[in-house]
Write a protein that holds these residues in place. Structure first.
Motif, PDB file in Angstrom:
ATOM      1  N   ALA A 106      17.128  14.934  -3.837  1.00 34.25           N
ATOM      2  CA  ALA A 106      16.094  16.668  -3.867  1.00 34.25           C
ATOM      3  C   ALA A 106      16.581  16.330  -2.390  1.00 34.25           C
ATOM      4  CB  ALA A 106      14.574  16.022  -4.128  1.00 34.25           C
ATOM      5  N   HIS A 114      19.837  22.740  -8.536  1.00 38.09           N
ATOM      6  CA  HIS A 114      18.500  22.106  -9.068  1.00 38.09           C
ATOM      7  C   HIS A 114      18.235  21.849 -10.327  1.00 38.09           C
ATOM      8  CE1 HIS A 114      17.443  22.133  -4.242  1.00 38.09           C
ATOM      9  NE2 HIS A 114      17.903  23.338  -4.339  1.00 38.09           N
ATOM     10  N   GLU A 117      17.653  17.955 -11.936  1.00 40.55           N
ATOM     11  CA  GLU A 117      15.492  18.246 -10.786  1.00 40.55           C
ATOM     12  C   GLU A 117      14.634  18.619 -11.588  1.00 40.55           C
ATOM     13  OE1 GLU A 117      15.677  18.852  -6.154  1.00 40.55           O
ATOM     14  OE2 GLU A 117      17.019  18.509  -7.083  1.00 40.55           O
TER      15      GLU A 117
END
Length: 163
Positions: A106, A114, A117
């Protein structure tokens, strides 16, 4: 959906499965989100139960992120499969690319990358596997998460609510 093959099948064990293959030319990522949503909200005649809004919204975001990654980093046709069984929804995306996605740590300052994630945050677990003809990424989403205040089931003819 342009140039796609669609399969939907109820299983004998009460689970439901859906699969669609998208060719790269003429493909829009919104087509994958829409196909997933139509499968999840059930049939307009009430034959299938509608799922809570948070499940539909989480699934659409997971589908969007996984298919976007397949478009950007994969090759060949992309297959999107959903399996609704018990208290879990499995979202699987396959493509012909050999490079496995990398999960970055992160970093709110990083621009882009991302996707995994986001998928991991919305899922119980994420599995990445190499296959003889490319790769497969499966995210499992819990149907038993606590429903947020104000959540309700999405009906087949309405759009999920934004939060």
């Amino acid at each position: 959906m342009n140039d796609s093959r669609l399969r939907q099948a109820p299983a004998g064990d009460g689970s439901r499965a859906f699969s669609v293959t998208f060719e790269r030319h003429g493909f829009r990522i919104a087509d994958a989100r829409d196909a997933a949503r139509r499968f999840l909200v059930g049939s307009p005649d009430g034959g299938e139960p509608a799922l809570p809004v948070h499940v539909v919204e989480a699934t659409q975001l997971v589908v969007s992120e996984l298919v976007t990654n397949a478009v950007k980093y994969g090759s060949g046709p992309m297959e999107l499969s959903l399996l609704l069984a018990g208290d879990t929804l499995s979202v699987t995306v396959r493509d012909g690319g050999a490079t496995l996605p990398r999960h970055w740590s992160a970093d709110p300052r990083r621009v882009g990358r991302h996707g995994l994630e986001i998928v991991a945050a919305l899922s119980q677990d994420v599995e990445v596997r190499r296959e003889p003809t490319g790769k497969r990424i499966t995210a499992r989403i819990s149907l038993d998460e606590p429903v947020l205040a104000g959540s309700r089931a999405v009906q087949p003819d309405e759009q999920p609510m934004s939060r």
